[in-house]
Design an enzyme around this catalytic site. Structure first.
Site, PDB file in Angstrom:
ATOM      1  CG  PHE A 158       9.015   2.357  10.957  1.00  0.00           C
ATOM      2  CD1 PHE A 158       9.359   1.318  10.055  1.00  0.00           C
ATOM      3  CD2 PHE A 158       7.511   3.041  11.381  1.00  0.00           C
ATOM      4  CE1 PHE A 158       8.669   0.548   9.238  1.00  0.00           C
ATOM      5  CE2 PHE A 158       7.087   2.489  10.587  1.00  0.00           C
ATOM      6  CZ  PHE A 158       6.714   1.179   9.911  1.00  0.00           C
TER       7      PHE A 158
ATOM      8  CE  LYS B  58      13.462   3.241   6.019  1.00  0.00           C
ATOM      9  NZ  LYS B  58      12.984   2.028   6.693  1.00  0.00           N
TER      10      LYS B  58
ATOM     11  CE  LYS C 102      -3.911  -2.340   2.937  1.00  0.00           C
ATOM     12  NZ  LYS C 102      -4.660  -2.314   4.053  1.00  0.00           N
ATOM     13  N   GLY C 103       2.001   1.003   0.002  1.00  0.00           N
ATOM     14  CA  GLY C 103       2.816   2.665   1.185  1.00  0.00           C
ATOM     15  C   GLY C 103       2.880   3.042  -0.649  1.00  0.00           C
TER      16      GLY C 103
ATOM     17  NE  ARG D 294      -2.146   1.756   5.084  1.00  0.00           N
ATOM     18  CZ  ARG D 294      -0.134   1.204   4.765  1.00  0.00           C
ATOM     19  NH1 ARG D 294       0.864   1.684   4.122  1.00  0.00           N
ATOM     20  NH2 ARG D 294      -0.042   0.043   5.295  1.00  0.00           N
TER      21      ARG D 294
ATOM     22  CG  ASP E 222      14.723  -1.462   4.697  1.00  0.00           C
ATOM     23  OD1 ASP E 222      16.337  -0.961   5.146  1.00  0.00           O
ATOM     24  OD2 ASP E 222      15.015  -1.648   6.084  1.00  0.00           O
TER      25      ASP E 222
ATOM     26  CG  ASP F 154       6.707   2.491   0.071  1.00  0.00           C
ATOM     27  OD1 ASP F 154       7.519   1.948  -0.025  1.00  0.00           O
ATOM     28  OD2 ASP F 154       5.946   2.651   1.185  1.00  0.00           O
TER      29      ASP F 154
HETATM   30  P1  IMP Z   1      12.453  -3.742   1.616  1.00  0.00           P
HETATM   31  O1  IMP Z   1      11.698  -4.554   0.677  1.00  0.00           O
HETATM   32  O2  IMP Z   1      13.130  -4.230   3.061  1.00  0.00           O
HETATM   33  O3  IMP Z   1      13.256  -2.464   0.717  1.00  0.00           O
HETATM   34  O4  IMP Z   1      11.016  -2.856   2.061  1.00  0.00           O
HETATM   35  C1  IMP Z   1      10.648  -2.214   1.840  1.00  0.00           C
HETATM   36  C2  IMP Z   1       9.288  -2.351   1.664  1.00  0.00           C
HETATM   37  O5  IMP Z   1       9.069  -2.329   3.079  1.00  0.00           O
HETATM   38  C3  IMP Z   1       8.469  -0.678   1.166  1.00  0.00           C
HETATM   39  O6  IMP Z   1       7.831  -1.097  -0.443  1.00  0.00           O
HETATM   40  C4  IMP Z   1       8.307  -0.459   1.929  1.00  0.00           C
HETATM   41  O7  IMP Z   1       6.773  -0.391   2.328  1.00  0.00           O
HETATM   42  C5  IMP Z   1       8.117  -0.715   3.407  1.00  0.00           C
HETATM   43  N1  IMP Z   1       9.319  -0.096   4.348  1.00  0.00           N
HETATM   44  C6  IMP Z   1      10.156   0.180   4.438  1.00  0.00           C
HETATM   45  N2  IMP Z   1      10.929   1.143   5.413  1.00  0.00           N
HETATM   46  C7  IMP Z   1       9.466   1.419   5.839  1.00  0.00           C
HETATM   47  C8  IMP Z   1       9.380   2.467   6.478  1.00  0.00           C
HETATM   48  O8  IMP Z   1      10.282   3.657   7.502  1.00  0.00           O
HETATM   49  N3  IMP Z   1       8.597   2.602   6.704  1.00  0.00           N
HETATM   50  C9  IMP Z   1       7.760   2.550   6.638  1.00  0.00           C
HETATM   51  N4  IMP Z   1       7.494   1.316   5.129  1.00  0.00           N
HETATM   52  C10 IMP Z   1       7.971   1.241   5.670  1.00  0.00           C
HETATM   53 MG    MG Z   2       5.485  -1.361   0.710  1.00  0.00          MG
END
Ligand code: IMP
Ligand code: MG
Length: 175
Positions: free
Chosen positions: A152, A130, A41-42, A165, A102, A99
């Site tokens: 976060f 990040k 959803k982000g 959100r 990470d 969005d």
């Molecule tokens: P990754 O798979 O570890 O790269 O995380 C990315 C996903 O986690 C993204 O689709 C974001 O929606 C969610 N995410 C990562 N960091 C945050 C944060 O600080 N706040 C809210 N959602 C996050």
């Molecule tokens: Mg996401």
């Protein structure tokens, strides 16, 4: 202690960052109609602004990824569901829109799915990166709005679980 939200300091105003991303994409996809694949959803607010800022033809599709669940740390593997069927991906120029990157696992999983459906090309665009996790990223986004510390964040579509959100700004959460 009560949760406290602190406005994040970004390299620029979010609108300016989105404008720069849209300009780069519009230049590189000139004459094409890319498919923006929004990772819910982000990214729902980001994709809405990006699509409008592009000022050139695009299509918008959605996929659902749950990497954080209700926690503020990623789950072991992101769950990906609700993928559009191959008719909207095959032969198309797909831009995955998320969005935040990470660990990069979400982008990796979505990109693997898209690639299996033989798109004409696949790229990835994130608003925030990040940066400390960058050495681990399995997929490096083609378009990055700006970098942030490993904290976060919420707002502008990004949730703490389902909370926050709807905030129009972006905030660091202090629990
Ligand atoms: P990754 O798979 O570890 O790269 O995380 C990315 C996903 O986690 C993204 O689709 C974001 O929606 C969610 N995410 C990562 N960091 C945050 C944060 O600080 N706040 C809210 N959602 C996050
Ligand atoms: Mg996401």
């Amino acid at each position: 202690m009560a949760k406290r939200l602190e406005v994040i300091r970004l390299s620029n105003d979010v609108r300016v960052i989105v404008h720069h991303l849209a300009s780069s994409i519009a230049r590189e996809y000139d004459g094409l109609t890319p498919v923006l694949l929004c990772v819910l959803k982000g990214a729902f607010v980001f994709v809405a602004d990006l699509a409008r800022e592009l000022r050139s033809p695009v299509e918008v599709e959605f996929v659902r990824a749950a990497s954080y669940g209700k926690a503020q740390r990623p789950l072991a593997r992101p769950a990906i569901y609700g993928m559009p069927d191959c008719s909207v991906l095959t032969g198309r120029h797909v831009i995955i829109v998320d969005d935040i990157i990470d660990s990069g696992q979400t982008l990796e999983a979505v990109k693997a799915y898209v690639t299996r459906h033989n798109p004409a090309s696949v790229a990835a665009c994130v608003l925030l990166a990040k940066r400390l996790r960058r050495p681990e990223w399995p997929v490096v986004p083609d378009y990055i709005g700006t970098e942030i510390p490993s904290e976060f964040v919420v707002g502008y579509g990004m949730g703490d679980g389902e909370a926050d959100r709807g905030l129009s700004g972006i905030y660091v959460v202090h629990n």
